[in-house]
Design a protein around this motif. Structure first.
Motif, PDB file in Angstrom:
ATOM      1  N   GLY A  26       0.745  -1.246  -0.081  1.00  0.00           N
ATOM      2  CA  GLY A  26       0.092   0.094   0.017  1.00  0.00           C
ATOM      3  C   GLY A  26       0.968   1.294  -0.136  1.00  0.00           C
ATOM      4  N   ARG A  27       2.084   1.231  -0.379  1.00  0.00           N
ATOM      5  CA  ARG A  27       2.917   2.180  -0.401  1.00  0.00           C
ATOM      6  C   ARG A  27       3.259   2.726  -1.730  1.00  0.00           C
ATOM      7  NH1 ARG A  27       5.704   3.567   4.771  1.00  0.00           N
ATOM      8  NH2 ARG A  27       4.186   2.564   6.376  1.00  0.00           N
ATOM      9  N   GLN A  28       3.495   3.977  -1.881  1.00  0.00           N
ATOM     10  CA  GLN A  28       3.960   4.366  -3.136  1.00  0.00           C
ATOM     11  C   GLN A  28       5.521   4.934  -3.141  1.00  0.00           C
ATOM     12  OE1 GLN A  28       2.472   4.731  -6.258  1.00  0.00           O
ATOM     13  NE2 GLN A  28       0.671   3.716  -5.276  1.00  0.00           N
ATOM     14  N   PRO A  29       6.345   3.849  -3.614  1.00  0.00           N
ATOM     15  CA  PRO A  29       7.670   4.317  -3.591  1.00  0.00           C
ATOM     16  C   PRO A  29       8.164   5.456  -4.612  1.00  0.00           C
ATOM     17  CG  PRO A  29       7.262   2.426  -4.821  1.00  0.00           C
ATOM     18  CD  PRO A  29       6.081   2.646  -4.341  1.00  0.00           C
ATOM     19  N   LEU A  30       9.279   6.073  -4.350  1.00  0.00           N
ATOM     20  CA  LEU A  30       9.668   7.300  -5.257  1.00  0.00           C
ATOM     21  C   LEU A  30      10.093   6.539  -6.307  1.00  0.00           C
ATOM     22  CD1 LEU A  30      11.655   9.092  -2.388  1.00  0.00           C
ATOM     23  CD2 LEU A  30       9.412  10.037  -3.474  1.00  0.00           C
ATOM     24  N   ALA A  31      10.306   7.208  -7.563  1.00  0.00           N
ATOM     25  CA  ALA A  31      10.806   6.768  -8.640  1.00  0.00           C
ATOM     26  C   ALA A  31      12.205   7.220  -8.758  1.00  0.00           C
ATOM     27  CB  ALA A  31      10.235   7.632  -9.921  1.00  0.00           C
ATOM     28  N   ALA A  32      12.658   7.960  -8.296  1.00  0.00           N
ATOM     29  CA  ALA A  32      13.958   8.532  -8.152  1.00  0.00           C
ATOM     30  C   ALA A  32      14.441   8.767  -6.576  1.00  0.00           C
ATOM     31  CB  ALA A  32      14.242   9.790  -9.049  1.00  0.00           C
ATOM     32  N   SER A  33      15.761   8.577  -6.243  1.00  0.00           N
ATOM     33  CA  SER A  33      16.289   8.649  -5.193  1.00  0.00           C
ATOM     34  C   SER A  33      16.361  10.215  -4.679  1.00  0.00           C
ATOM     35  CB  SER A  33      17.531   8.123  -4.812  1.00  0.00           C
ATOM     36  OG  SER A  33      18.236   8.403  -3.613  1.00  0.00           O
ATOM     37  N   SER A  34      16.099  10.657  -3.690  1.00  0.00           N
ATOM     38  CA  SER A  34      16.372  12.014  -3.138  1.00  0.00           C
ATOM     39  C   SER A  34      17.843  12.178  -2.619  1.00  0.00           C
ATOM     40  CB  SER A  34      15.451  12.608  -2.169  1.00  0.00           C
ATOM     41  OG  SER A  34      15.416  11.427  -0.966  1.00  0.00           O
ATOM     42  N   GLY A  35      18.642  11.040  -2.471  1.00  0.00           N
ATOM     43  CA  GLY A  35      19.778  11.380  -1.703  1.00  0.00           C
ATOM     44  C   GLY A  35      20.972  11.831  -2.807  1.00  0.00           C
ATOM     45  N   ALA A  36      21.844  12.316  -2.139  1.00  0.00           N
ATOM     46  CA  ALA A  36      23.110  12.851  -3.061  1.00  0.00           C
ATOM     47  C   ALA A  36      23.990  11.712  -3.043  1.00  0.00           C
ATOM     48  CB  ALA A  36      23.832  13.978  -2.279  1.00  0.00           C
ATOM     49  N   ILE A  37      24.829  11.844  -4.143  1.00  0.00           N
ATOM     50  CA  ILE A  37      25.712  11.043  -4.601  1.00  0.00           C
ATOM     51  C   ILE A  37      27.049  11.222  -4.233  1.00  0.00           C
ATOM     52  CG2 ILE A  37      24.271   9.943  -6.441  1.00  0.00           C
ATOM     53  CD1 ILE A  37      26.312  11.323  -8.491  1.00  0.00           C
ATOM     54  N   ARG A  38      27.730  10.341  -3.939  1.00  0.00           N
ATOM     55  CA  ARG A  38      29.117  10.814  -3.244  1.00  0.00           C
ATOM     56  C   ARG A  38      30.151  10.644  -4.439  1.00  0.00           C
ATOM     57  NH1 ARG A  38      29.899   6.746   1.909  1.00  0.00           N
ATOM     58  NH2 ARG A  38      32.013   7.583   1.430  1.00  0.00           N
ATOM     59  N   THR A  39      31.012  11.715  -4.407  1.00  0.00           N
ATOM     60  CA  THR A  39      32.042  11.458  -5.558  1.00  0.00           C
ATOM     61  C   THR A  39      33.615  11.310  -4.653  1.00  0.00           C
ATOM     62  OG1 THR A  39      32.438  13.825  -5.597  1.00  0.00           O
ATOM     63  CG2 THR A  39      30.754  13.119  -7.140  1.00  0.00           C
ATOM     64  N   GLY A  40      34.376  11.110  -5.627  1.00  0.00           N
ATOM     65  CA  GLY A  40      35.881  10.978  -5.078  1.00  0.00           C
ATOM     66  C   GLY A  40      36.813  11.607  -6.087  1.00  0.00           C
ATOM     67  N   ARG A  41      38.101  11.758  -5.663  1.00  0.00           N
ATOM     68  CA  ARG A  41      39.231  12.435  -6.336  1.00  0.00           C
ATOM     69  C   ARG A  41      39.510  11.434  -7.438  1.00  0.00           C
ATOM     70  NH1 ARG A  41      42.690  13.680  -1.237  1.00  0.00           N
ATOM     71  NH2 ARG A  41      42.214  11.695  -1.080  1.00  0.00           N
ATOM     72  N   ASN A  42      39.450  10.025  -7.261  1.00  0.00           N
ATOM     73  CA  ASN A  42      40.240   9.250  -8.440  1.00  0.00           C
ATOM     74  C   ASN A  42      39.260   7.971  -8.180  1.00  0.00           C
ATOM     75  OD1 ASN A  42      41.175   7.563  -5.930  1.00  0.00           O
ATOM     76  ND2 ASN A  42      42.952   8.741  -5.934  1.00  0.00           N
ATOM     77  N   SER A  43      39.599   7.057  -9.308  1.00  0.00           N
ATOM     78  CA  SER A  43      38.746   5.714  -9.189  1.00  0.00           C
ATOM     79  C   SER A  43      38.677   5.064  -8.087  1.00  0.00           C
ATOM     80  CB  SER A  43      39.016   5.075 -10.421  1.00  0.00           C
ATOM     81  OG  SER A  43      40.452   4.583 -10.401  1.00  0.00           O
ATOM     82  N   TRP A  44      40.092   4.940  -7.248  1.00  0.00           N
ATOM     83  CA  TRP A  44      40.023   4.063  -6.279  1.00  0.00           C
ATOM     84  C   TRP A  44      39.187   4.491  -4.961  1.00  0.00           C
ATOM     85  CZ3 TRP A  44      41.005  -0.488  -5.061  1.00  0.00           C
ATOM     86  CH2 TRP A  44      41.560  -0.594  -3.442  1.00  0.00           C
ATOM     87  N   GLU A  45      39.152   5.887  -4.734  1.00  0.00           N
ATOM     88  CA  GLU A  45      38.384   6.370  -3.874  1.00  0.00           C
ATOM     89  C   GLU A  45      37.052   6.286  -4.112  1.00  0.00           C
ATOM     90  OE1 GLU A  45      37.947  10.993  -2.593  1.00  0.00           O
ATOM     91  OE2 GLU A  45      39.869  10.149  -1.954  1.00  0.00           O
ATOM     92  N   ARG A  46      36.341   6.339  -5.293  1.00  0.00           N
ATOM     93  CA  ARG A  46      35.196   6.158  -5.713  1.00  0.00           C
ATOM     94  C   ARG A  46      34.898   4.793  -5.467  1.00  0.00           C
ATOM     95  NH1 ARG A  46      36.635   9.983  -9.596  1.00  0.00           N
ATOM     96  NH2 ARG A  46      37.377   8.287 -11.011  1.00  0.00           N
ATOM     97  N   LEU A  47      35.748   3.812  -5.649  1.00  0.00           N
ATOM     98  CA  LEU A  47      35.323   2.309  -5.652  1.00  0.00           C
ATOM     99  C   LEU A  47      35.284   2.096  -4.214  1.00  0.00           C
ATOM    100  CD1 LEU A  47      35.022  -0.263  -7.054  1.00  0.00           C
ATOM    101  CD2 LEU A  47      37.461  -0.468  -6.870  1.00  0.00           C
ATOM    102  N   VAL A  48      36.039   2.792  -3.218  1.00  0.00           N
ATOM    103  CA  VAL A  48      35.694   2.562  -1.918  1.00  0.00           C
ATOM    104  C   VAL A  48      34.590   2.865  -1.005  1.00  0.00           C
ATOM    105  CG1 VAL A  48      36.811   3.084   0.617  1.00  0.00           C
ATOM    106  CG2 VAL A  48      38.511   2.214  -1.479  1.00  0.00           C
ATOM    107  N   GLN A  49      34.335   4.155  -1.536  1.00  0.00           N
ATOM    108  CA  GLN A  49      32.777   4.702  -1.283  1.00  0.00           C
ATOM    109  C   GLN A  49      31.723   3.762  -1.546  1.00  0.00           C
ATOM    110  OE1 GLN A  49      32.948   8.699  -3.291  1.00  0.00           O
ATOM    111  NE2 GLN A  49      34.082   9.548  -1.574  1.00  0.00           N
TER     112      GLN A  49
END
Length: 128
Positions: free
Chosen positions: A79-102
């Motif tokens: 009976g719920r209506q889930p959101l079609a898109a997330s409201s949360g912010a995505i995390r970024t990183g300085r390089n691919s390794w940092e993004r992969l860890v996140q």
């Protein structure tokens, strides 16, 4: 002091909610996090330095979007209506390794949340 309760809304005070409503609230939060994580991983795939890495991250993102759809279908059955898109912010990183860890850290946190919900749901709705 005036207290207003919204009838028919999911913004009810936590102590007035049934166990099923609290679990559904948790599922809605997990659904939002799955969508956010899928969007984050897709964005990180676009920044990946190697084609094989980009392809793998894109497949993971697609899998998570399918998981979000399945969870969204379950929420609609509740009976719920889930959101079609997330409201949360995505995390970024300085390089691919940092993004992969996140991505890995966020994914582990999501798995912990889903495990906790599974235990609660299993205890409260064993027939489901």
């Amino acid at each position: 002091m005036t207290v207003r309760l919204a009838v028919g809304s999911h913004a009810a005070v936590a102590w007035f909610k049934t166990d099923s409503e609290r679990v559904a609230d948790g599922l809605e939060a997990a659904h939002d996090e799955i969508l956010r994580l899928a969007r984050q991983i897709e964005y990180h795939s676009e920044l990946a330095p190697y084609p094989f890495m980009a392809e793998r991250l894109k497949r993971i993102s697609d899998d998570e979007e399918r998981n979000a759809k399945a969870l969204g279908d379950r929420l609609m059955a509740l009976g719920r209506q889930p959101l079609a898109a997330s409201s949360g912010a995505i995390r970024t990183g300085r390089n691919s390794w940092e993004r992969l860890v996140q991505d890995s850290d966020d994914y582990r946190a999501l798995l912990r949340r889903l495990s906790q919900l599974w235990v609660r749901w299993d205890d409260e709705s064993s027939e489901d």
